[in-house]
Scaffold this active site. Structure first.
Site, PDB file in Angstrom:
ATOM      1  N   HIS A   1      -2.749   6.799   4.821  1.00 16.49           N
ATOM      2  CA  HIS A   1      -1.654   5.821   4.950  1.00 16.49           C
ATOM      3  C   HIS A   1      -0.311   6.333   4.427  1.00 16.49           C
ATOM      4  CE1 HIS A   1      -1.090   1.195   5.449  1.00 16.49           C
ATOM      5  NE2 HIS A   1      -0.582   1.902   6.453  1.00 16.49           N
TER       6      HIS A   1
ATOM      7  N   CYS B   1       0.770  -1.237   0.000  1.00 13.35           N
ATOM      8  CA  CYS B   1       0.000   0.000   0.000  1.00 13.35           C
ATOM      9  C   CYS B   1       0.810   1.302   0.000  1.00 13.35           C
ATOM     10  CB  CYS B   1      -0.926  -0.023   1.215  1.00 13.35           C
ATOM     11  SG  CYS B   1      -1.869   1.476   1.440  1.00 13.35           S
TER      12      CYS B   1
END
Length: 301
Positions: free
Chosen positions: A130, A74
């Site tokens: 994130h 990610c």
């Protein structure tokens, strides 16, 4: 095409697109949609058993990028999306940002929304960040976004929006924020539904004469790909209803391949999320919009 070669292509393509935007009398609205862990075989145009009619329609009437590569996990992919740098050049190639880790993408690297604001864009993020949250300088409002509704980390529950107990966390932590402040307003509402409604609210209050950049990184598809598809269908409806279905570009991509242990499928590609095989790095991608000169084809380059 090699991974590195493909990234150089994307960086060049972004530069060309940005130059065209700067030259344009009316700059296009940009909707950048990122799915989370979407597998190669988890989308309708690659697998007719998957029900994603809204995404399929956009992809097939736009440009399907059939050789689109990302990082196998990610944060590295998202760091590249925002900076335009290959992640090993900015120290983000190894792993994701951990919930209590005092780090993020260095503030010396400008993010895409910062550059877009310089040419008159309104910039917003709804969804997953994130990219660092250990202090405010790493968070969305300090990286070029005018507004933020969503979550900083990756392990939040879809309904409570809390991070469950883990090795590093000894109590449940609320990870849902409106701008700089945590909010419990959406407790009990499925995250994808929250995001869909937030898009409607944003577009209904935005001026279509001001170029809009909306970064829409979903928490899905960890559980439900069809829910994300319905949210994209709602986005299209809202764009038409509120005057954004003119002079626009939609870009759709996944951050990495599917996680097979959680139900994702990358068939017929080998490997999965966290691997360097194509199952972890080659992902469903398309472009759609009236700014494209050629549409309705598959690009295999």
């Amino acid at each position: 095409m090699s991974l590195i070669g493909n990234w150089h292509f994307w960086r060049f393509a972004i530069i060309v697109i940005m130059c065209k935007i700067v030259e344009a009398a009316k700059r296009p609205h940009i909707f950048f949609i990122v799915a989370d862990d979407l597998g190669w075989n988890d989308i309708g145009w690659n697998n007719p058993e998957i029900q994603t009619p809204h995404l399929d329609e956009l992809a097939r009437n736009g440009v399907i990028m059939n050789q689109s590569y990302v990082q196998p996990i990610c944060t590295p992919s998202r760091a590249s999306f925002m900076t335009g740098y290959y992640p090993y050049h900015i120290g983000r190639q190894n792993c994701v940002v951990i919930v209590l880790e005092p780090t993020g993408v260095s503030i010396k690297y400008p993010f895409l929304p910062q550059k877009l604001k310089e040419i008159g864009y309104s910039t917003h993020i709804i969804g997953k960040w994130h990219l660092g949250h250990c202090n405010q300088s790493y968070t969305p409002l300090y990286r070029g976004f005018d507004s933020f509704l969503g979550f900083y980390y990756a392990e939040g529950d879809y309904y409570t929006h809390t991070i469950e107990k883990s090795v590093q966390v000894w109590q449940e932590l609320l990870d849902f924020h409106r701008n700089s402040y945590p909010t419990n307003q959406y407790k009990g509402v499925y995250t994808t539904e929250v995001m869909k409604n937030a898009v409607t609210e944003l577009l209904s209050k935005s001026d279509p004469d001001i170029p809009l950049f909306l970064y829409l990184p979903f928490q899905a598809v960890h559980s439900m790909v069809t829910a994300m598809d319905e949210a994209v269908g709602s986005l299209v409806t809202d764009m038409k209803r509120y005057g954004f279905w003119d002079n626009f570009l939609i870009a759709f991509i996944s951050d990495n391949g599917g996680e097979v242990l959680s139900g994702g499928s990358n068939y017929p590609l080998r490997g999965a999320k966290m691997t360097l095989w194509e199952g972890g790095t080659r992902v469903p991608t398309f472009l759609y919009g009236d700014v494209l000169q050629k549409k309705g084809y598959v690009n295999n380059k």
